[in-house]
Design an enzyme around this catalytic site. Structure first.
Site, PDB file in Angstrom:
ATOM      1  N   HIS A 136       1.126  -1.509   0.344  1.00 27.43           N
ATOM      2  CA  HIS A 136      -0.377  -0.007  -0.102  1.00 27.43           C
ATOM      3  C   HIS A 136       0.781   1.456  -0.267  1.00 27.43           C
ATOM      4  O   HIS A 136       0.305   2.437  -0.487  1.00 27.43           O
ATOM      5  CB  HIS A 136      -1.054   0.105   1.454  1.00 27.43           C
ATOM      6  CG  HIS A 136      -2.519   0.608   1.229  1.00 27.43           C
ATOM      7  ND1 HIS A 136      -2.222   1.298   0.180  1.00 27.43           N
ATOM      8  CD2 HIS A 136      -3.344   0.797   2.064  1.00 27.43           C
ATOM      9  CE1 HIS A 136      -3.067   2.318   0.254  1.00 27.43           C
ATOM     10  NE2 HIS A 136      -3.990   1.736   1.427  1.00 27.43           N
ATOM     11  N   ASP A 189      -8.924  -8.224 -18.735  1.00 24.94           N
ATOM     12  CA  ASP A 189      -9.032  -9.554 -19.281  1.00 24.94           C
ATOM     13  C   ASP A 189      -7.512  -9.358 -20.260  1.00 24.94           C
ATOM     14  O   ASP A 189      -7.005  -9.371 -21.084  1.00 24.94           O
ATOM     15  CB  ASP A 189     -10.312  -9.475 -20.829  1.00 24.94           C
ATOM     16  CG  ASP A 189     -10.160 -10.565 -21.790  1.00 24.94           C
ATOM     17  OD1 ASP A 189      -9.441 -11.484 -21.213  1.00 24.94           O
ATOM     18  OD2 ASP A 189     -10.681  -9.821 -22.201  1.00 24.94           O
TER      19      ASP A 189
END
Length: 442
Positions: A170, A385
Site C-alpha cells: 500500500h 482480461d
C-alpha cells in the site's frame, strides 16, 4: 460450512523487469501520504471461467496446459514491470523506494476442485486468503517475503477456471493504481502495443516527504477481541433507486454510492447503539481519490503512488444517525474537499499535524465508534482480461477490523455489491431490511 477444495503449491519464482530500470530513476522518494500508510498490502482476487479462448497456437489446448498459461503470464508481467518499476523495488527506511529490479513474487498453485464450487457460496464458505500469496493485513516482521512490494498468485482449477490474486504494497500504490496496473498487464498479455506510460514519480512532488524522525503513523488500535466476519450484500438497480428516494428529501441528486453507504452505516449505528448505549459518536472515514482534483485535464492518465486520502464524517446527533443525515454528512465531506483544501493537503506538515492530533483524540475516546467506507465503484475491475475473457467475479478479502465497508460494482455495472466486516454477534443483529440483501455467491 467451509469449502473442501484442495490446493497444491506448484512453484514460486521471482520475476524481474524485462529491461533494467534506468539509472536516473533508481531511487524515488516516498510522499508523506506514502509514509503515513501502515505496512499492509491491498489485496484483490480476479476469478475467470474456462472460456476456451486460447492464446496459444499450439495443437495442445492452452486451457488444458496451466504451465503454458503461467509462463505467458510471467513473461507479460516481466514486461509490465518495466513500466511499473517501483513494484519491483524495495522500500528503504520509510523514506524512499530503491528501484533496483529485485523483482516480484509469482506463485503458481493447482486447485483440485471446480471454480463453480468456489463461486457458489464462496463469499462465506471459502477462505479467500488462500487465493493470495501472503496474508495482506498482518504478519511477522521477520517474514522476508513481506519486503516484496508485489505478490501474485495464479491458481488453476481442474475445470480450467483461474484465479489471479494480487497483493500490492500500500505504500507504493492505492486502489486506483493497482487496477491500472492490472489492466496494463492484461493488455500486454493480450498483445496490445499502445500501452500508456505511468507517471510514478509525481507523488513526492505534490506531497513532499516528512523527516523520517518526525513520522508517527496514526494509531489503528489493536484488533478487536470479537470474532470478525465478512458478508456480501447486493444492491440491485431497483433497491438503489428506492434508497435514493428515501434520502432525496434531504439531499439533492444523491449518488448511488451515497445512498448505499448511508443505508449500511445507518444499520451499523443501530446495531452498535442497541448493544452499547454509551456509544454516541460514530465516525466513518471516506476514501477520496485526489487525482480528478489535481489532474482534472488528464482523466485517462496513470498517476502512480498514493493520491487518496481519508476524510472523516462524524455523526453525533439523532439527525446525523438517520439515513438522510448520514447521506448529508457524507456529501458535506466530499464538498469540503475542493481544490483549496487539496492545496492545503499538499502542505504535509500542516495536514500531518492535524491528522495526528485528530486520530489520537479519536482513539482515546471511549464513547466513539470508528468505521471505514471505501468505494471501488466506477473503476474498470471487470475489464481486466488476459485473453481468456473478462472476470466472472472480483473479490476483496477479510480484514481483521470491524465496521469496514467495501463497495464494488456488480458485474452488470448497474448495481453495487457491499462487502461488510462486523463482529459476528453484531452482524447477526442486523435487521431483515439489510440481511435480506445478503448474497453468498462470489
Amino acid at each position: 460450512m467451509e469449502s473442501n477444495i484442495e490446493m497444491k503449491l506448484i512453484s514460486e519464482e521471482i520475476i524481474k523487469p524485462s529491461i533494467p530500470t534506468a539509472d536516473a530513476i533508481k531511487e524515488q522518494k516516498l510522499s508523506y501520504i506514502d509514509q503515513l500508510i501502515h505496512s499492509v498490502y491491498i489485496p484483490v482476487i480476479f476469478f475467470y471461467n474456462n472460456n476456451n479462448n486460447p492464446l496459444s497456437s499450439s495443437s495442445s489446448s492452452f486451457l488444458d496446459n496451466p504451465s503454458e498459461k503461467s509462463l505467458q503470464l510471467k513473461q507479460s508481467l516481466s514486461k509490465t514491470l518495466t513500466k511499473f518499476y517501483t513494484f519491483a523495488g524495495r522500500v528503504h527506511r520509510n523514506t524512499k523506494i530503491l528501484c533496483n529490479d529485485s523483482g516480484v513474487l509469482f506463485i503458481e498453485a493447482r486447485v483440485h476442485g471446480s471454480l463453480s464450487e468456489v463461486l457458489r457460496n464462496g463469499a462465506v464458505s471459502t477462505d479467500l486468503n488462500q487465493f493470495l500469496g501472503i496474508e495482506p493485513y498482518s504478519g511477522s516482521d521477520n517474514d522476508e517475503r513481506r519486503k516484496i512490494p508485489l505478490i501474485v498468485k495464479l491458481c488453476c482449477f481442474d475445470c480450467g477456471g483461474i484465479s489471479v490474486g494480487v497483493c500490492v504494497f500500500h505504500q507504493l500504490a492505492d486502489v486506483s493504481l493497482l487496477i491500472d496496473f492490472m489492466n496494463v498487464w492484461a493488455g500486454i498479455q493480450r498483445g496490445e502495443t499502445q500501452i500508456p506510460n505511468p507517471r510514478l514519480d509525481l507523488g513526492f512532488n505534490y506531497f513532499p516527504p516528512l523527516n523520517q524522525d518526525d513520522v508517527i503513523q496514526p494509531p489503528v488500535g489493536p484488533p478487536p477481541e470479537e470474532r470478525i466476519v465478512m458478508r456480501k450484500f447486493v444492491f440491485d438497480k431497483e433497491k438503489i433507486t428506492e434508497i435514493k428516494e428515501q434520502i432525496s428529501s434531504n439531499l439533492q441528486n444523491p449518488t448511488r454510492i451515497e445512498a448505499v453507504s448511508a443505508f449500511i452505516w445507518k444499520h451499523i449505528i443501530q446495531v452498535i447503539k442497541a448493544k452499547d448505549e454509551s456509544k454516541t459518536i460514530f465516525t466513518f472515514i471516506l476514501a477520496v481519490n485526489l487525482r480528478p482534483k489535481i489532474f482534472p485535464n488528464q482523466p485517462d492518465s496513470i498517476i502512480g503512488g498514493n493520491f487518496s486520502v481519508g476524510i472523516e464524517g462524524i455523526c453525533r446527533s439523532e439527525e446525523d444517525t438517520n439515513i438522510q443525515g448520514i447521506a448529508k454528512v457524507a456529501r458535506n465531506c466530499k464538498e469540503k474537499f475542493d481544490y483549496e483544501l487539496v492545496k492545503k493537503t499538499q502542505n504535509g506538515s500542516v495536514y500531518y499535524d492535524n491528522l495526528r492530533h485528530e486520530s489520537l483524540e479519536f482513539f482515546m475516546r471511549s464513547d466513539s465508534i470508528f468505521g471505514f467506507i471505501t468505494s471501488w465503484c466506477n473503476f474498470p475491475l471487470y475489464k481486466v482480461d488476459y485473453g481468456w475473457g473478462k472476470p466472472v467475479s472480483v473479490a476483496p478479502v477479510l480484514m481483521s477490523y470491524k465496521n469496514m465497508v467495501f463497495l464494488l460494482d456488480t458485474k452488470s455495472g448497474d448495481g453495487i455489491q457491499a462487502w461488510i466486516t462486523m463482529a459476528e454477534d453484531e452482524m447477526a443483529m442486523l435487521p431483515p431490511e439489510l440481511l435480506s440483501l445478503e448474497n453468498n455467491d462470489l
